[in-house]
Design an enzyme around this catalytic site. Structure first.
Site, PDB file in Angstrom:
ATOM      1  N   GLN A 181       2.981   2.103   8.123  1.00 17.04           N
ATOM      2  CA  GLN A 181       2.268   0.818   8.179  1.00 17.04           C
ATOM      3  C   GLN A 181       3.242  -0.359   8.313  1.00 17.04           C
ATOM      4  OE1 GLN A 181      -0.989  -1.031   5.338  1.00 17.04           O
ATOM      5  NE2 GLN A 181       1.010  -1.412   4.442  1.00 17.04           N
ATOM      6  N   ASP A 182       4.198  -0.464   7.378  1.00 15.79           N
ATOM      7  CA  ASP A 182       5.099  -1.621   7.396  1.00 15.79           C
ATOM      8  C   ASP A 182       6.034  -1.564   8.603  1.00 15.79           C
ATOM      9  OD1 ASP A 182       3.829  -2.018   5.037  1.00 15.79           O
ATOM     10  OD2 ASP A 182       5.629  -2.057   3.783  1.00 15.79           O
ATOM     11  N   GLN A 208       9.010   8.760   0.734  1.00 15.66           N
ATOM     12  CA  GLN A 208       7.785   9.491   0.384  1.00 15.66           C
ATOM     13  C   GLN A 208       7.049   8.491  -0.497  1.00 15.66           C
ATOM     14  OE1 GLN A 208       4.820  10.709  -0.773  1.00 15.66           O
ATOM     15  NE2 GLN A 208       5.977  11.095  -2.642  1.00 15.66           N
ATOM     16  N   SER A 268       9.996  -1.747  -4.682  1.00 18.56           N
ATOM     17  CA  SER A 268       8.551  -1.679  -4.933  1.00 18.56           C
ATOM     18  C   SER A 268       8.176  -2.189  -6.313  1.00 18.56           C
ATOM     19  CB  SER A 268       8.118  -0.218  -4.795  1.00 18.56           C
ATOM     20  OG  SER A 268       6.866  -0.008  -5.406  1.00 18.56           O
ATOM     21  N   GLU A 282       6.199  -0.850  -8.115  1.00 18.95           N
ATOM     22  CA  GLU A 282       6.099   0.325  -8.986  1.00 18.95           C
ATOM     23  C   GLU A 282       7.311   0.423  -9.917  1.00 18.95           C
ATOM     24  OE1 GLU A 282       3.753   3.124  -9.445  1.00 18.95           O
ATOM     25  OE2 GLU A 282       2.611   1.384  -8.843  1.00 18.95           O
ATOM     26  N   TYR A 289       8.397   8.712  -7.979  1.00 16.43           N
ATOM     27  CA  TYR A 289       8.551   7.751  -6.873  1.00 16.43           C
ATOM     28  C   TYR A 289       9.232   6.482  -7.364  1.00 16.43           C
ATOM     29  CZ  TYR A 289       7.198   3.988  -3.679  1.00 16.43           C
ATOM     30  OH  TYR A 289       7.225   2.897  -2.857  1.00 16.43           O
TER      31      TYR A 289
HETATM   32  O1  F7E Z   1      -3.097   3.493  -5.901  1.00 19.17           O
HETATM   33  C1  F7E Z   1      -5.700   4.117  -8.399  1.00 19.17           C
HETATM   34  C2  F7E Z   1      -4.326   4.715  -8.647  1.00 19.17           C
HETATM   35  O2  F7E Z   1      -2.240   5.084  -4.179  1.00 19.17           O
HETATM   36  C3  F7E Z   1      -3.462   2.244  -6.459  1.00 19.17           C
HETATM   37  C4  F7E Z   1       2.297   2.556  -2.505  1.00 19.17           C
HETATM   38  O3  F7E Z   1       2.394   1.865  -1.287  1.00 19.17           O
HETATM   39  O4  F7E Z   1       1.908   0.524  -3.713  1.00 19.17           O
HETATM   40  C5  F7E Z   1       1.384   1.814  -3.460  1.00 19.17           C
HETATM   41  O5  F7E Z   1       1.290   2.560  -4.648  1.00 19.17           O
HETATM   42  C6  F7E Z   1      -4.173   2.468  -7.768  1.00 19.17           C
HETATM   43  C7  F7E Z   1      -3.479   3.447  -8.716  1.00 19.17           C
HETATM   44  O6  F7E Z   1      -1.167   2.796  -4.445  1.00 19.17           O
HETATM   45  C8  F7E Z   1      -7.646   6.528  -6.510  1.00 19.17           C
HETATM   46  O7  F7E Z   1      -4.318   5.504  -9.837  1.00 19.17           O
HETATM   47  C9  F7E Z   1      -7.932   5.273  -8.246  1.00 19.17           C
HETATM   48  O8  F7E Z   1      -3.515   2.937 -10.014  1.00 19.17           O
HETATM   49  O9  F7E Z   1      -3.357   2.945  -3.413  1.00 19.17           O
HETATM   50  P1  F7E Z   1      -2.497   3.623  -4.395  1.00 19.17           P
HETATM   51  P2  F7E Z   1      -0.001   2.650  -5.549  1.00 19.17           P
HETATM   52  O10 F7E Z   1       0.107   3.859  -6.403  1.00 19.17           O
HETATM   53  O11 F7E Z   1      -0.232   1.357  -6.261  1.00 19.17           O
HETATM   54  C10 F7E Z   1       3.225   0.487  -4.262  1.00 19.17           C
HETATM   55  C11 F7E Z   1       3.667  -0.946  -4.349  1.00 19.17           C
HETATM   56  C12 F7E Z   1       4.176   1.369  -3.564  1.00 19.17           C
HETATM   57  O12 F7E Z   1       5.374   1.096  -3.510  1.00 19.17           O
HETATM   58  C13 F7E Z   1       3.687   2.699  -3.108  1.00 19.17           C
HETATM   59  O13 F7E Z   1       4.527   3.265  -2.127  1.00 19.17           O
HETATM   60  O14 F7E Z   1      -5.439   3.059  -7.487  1.00 19.17           O
HETATM   61  N1  F7E Z   1      -6.665   5.040  -7.791  1.00 19.17           N
HETATM   62  N2  F7E Z   1      -8.536   6.179  -7.478  1.00 19.17           N
HETATM   63  C14 F7E Z   1      -6.458   5.804  -6.699  1.00 19.17           C
HETATM   64  N3  F7E Z   1      -5.390   5.922  -5.886  1.00 19.17           N
HETATM   65  C15 F7E Z   1      -5.502   6.773  -4.837  1.00 19.17           C
HETATM   66  N4  F7E Z   1      -4.449   6.883  -3.976  1.00 19.17           N
HETATM   67  N5  F7E Z   1      -6.638   7.509  -4.605  1.00 19.17           N
HETATM   68  C16 F7E Z   1      -7.744   7.424  -5.416  1.00 19.17           C
HETATM   69  O15 F7E Z   1      -8.747   8.093  -5.196  1.00 19.17           O
END
Ligand code: F7E
Length: 323
Positions: free
Chosen positions: A13-14, A74, A116, A118, A139
């Site tokens: 994406q980015d 990743q 990030s 994170e 990560y």
């Molecule tokens: O989750 C919750 C999940 O996977 C956001 C990456 O780009 O941003 C990203 O990381 C939140 C979390 O992104 C589902 O538990 C609920 O709390 O969209 P996400 P992320 O983990 O915030 C940061 C800045 C990065 O650097 C990373 O590379 O949403 N959540 N239900 C869920 N998340 C997912 N994926 N799927 C669900 O069904």
């Protein structure tokens, strides 16, 4: 002669948003991508795997970039729990190859590391450049290591290297493995009868979401400064996954004239398998420094972002209906 940029993860994406921006600015853009991955028009692909330092070094030596953007990783937080070693290899290690190359390069290339939010993990919000790191996933640990390598090479060898600590940023080209796109795609498909329900994990997690197209501008700005410095890039607002879902279903309800979709909870089921072994509860960034020193400001609001993604996914769902 035009400036040369090198982007790892150019097919992500980015990488795609940044490629477009740099091509527009007249850069000669080189993208380091896996075999089979498509790059944006006018980007020269260099095929290789981030887990192969020799391939990365060779691509840097042959393209001789003035600016390197290390965006490849990743990047799925949940997946990093399932494969921590692979995550480490492709998220923590490649920047060392880039920094080693930069340290010895005669033309003083500038290096951008995709750090990030994170990394802040459970550090209390709002988070800024001075907030401590408290990573909550393999990560995030790998991203902290990469970020600290950048600080070290800057201090020890005077390399112009920066870590842009970007909070969540999304767009219609975000894969549906991330929650924002999963929701907009799911809501749009439900509206057209292409699926019945949407399974999600933790609805209470709060994130600071912005538009990826705005955030790549900050990456570029960081490499145009007189001195290298890390910056937090964020919208300054925070919303729960629940709020995102509510807003997305409301936007779909309005666009499709199906008011029943406003009752989003009827369509969403919580599936515990999407919950993470450790979670980051709240992220909310303070980008005052970027605003004051880089002159950076996000243009797209949270509601506009949800609408943009919903409109895109409604079109995609309509295509599925009538191929
Ligand atoms: O989750 C919750 C999940 O996977 C956001 C990456 O780009 O941003 C990203 O990381 C939140 C979390 O992104 C589902 O538990 C609920 O709390 O969209 P996400 P992320 O983990 O915030 C940061 C800045 C990065 O650097 C990373 O590379 O949403 N959540 N239900 C869920 N998340 C997912 N994926 N799927 C669900 O069904």
């Amino acid at each position: 002669m035009s400036r040369r940029a090198f982007i790892t993860g150019a097919a992500g994406q980015d990488g795609r948003f940044l490629s477009r921006l740099l091509v527009e600015k007249g850069y000669k853009v080189h993208g380091f991508v896996r075999r089979g991955a498509a790059v944006e028009p006018n980007v020269t692909p260099h095929i290789g795997d981030l887990a192969d330092p020799a391939a990365l070094k060779h691509a840097l030596e042959t393209s001789l970039p003035d600016e390197v953007y290390n965006l490849g990783a990743q990047s799925h937080v949940a997946a990093s729990f399932a494969d921590p070693l692979h995550t480490w290899r492709v998220t923590a290690e490649p920047i060392l190859t880039v920094l080693e190359w930069a340290q010895h390069a005669k033309h003083a290339p500038r290096i951008y590391q995709a750090s990030s939010s994170e990394q802040f993990g459970t550090s209390p919000p709002p988070q800024n450049e001075k907030s401590p790191f408290a990573p909550q996933s393999p990560y995030a640990i790998a991203k902290v290591a990469a970020h600290m390598s950048v600080s070290l090479y800057r201090k020890a060898y005077g390399v112009f290297a920066v870590g842009g600590i970007l909070f969540n940023h999304t767009s219609p080209i975000r894969p549906a493995s991330f929650v924002t796109r999963k929701i907009t795609q799911g809501a749009a498909r439900i509206a057209y009868g292409l699926q019945d329900k949407l399974e999600l994990g933790n609805l209470d997690a709060k994130r600071d979401w912005g538009f990826a197209g705005d955030y790549v501008v900050a990456m570029w700005l960081m490499l145009q400064q007189d001195a290298p410095k890390d910056f937090v890039i964020a919208s300054g607002g925070t919303h729960s996954v629940r709020e995102f879902a509510e807003l997305a279903f409301a936007a779909v309800a309005e666009s499709t004239n199906k008011p029943e979709l406003r009752d989003w909870e009827r369509y969403v089921e919580v599936n515990r398998s999407y919950m993470r072994p450790a979670e980051v509860p709240v992220l909310c960034g303070n980008a005052t420094a970027a605003c004051e020193q880089l002159g950076w400001r996000p243009k797209c609001s949270f509601t506009d972002l949800v609408r943009l993604m919903v409109e895109h996914d409604l079109k995609e769902a309509a295509k599925e209906l009538k191929p």
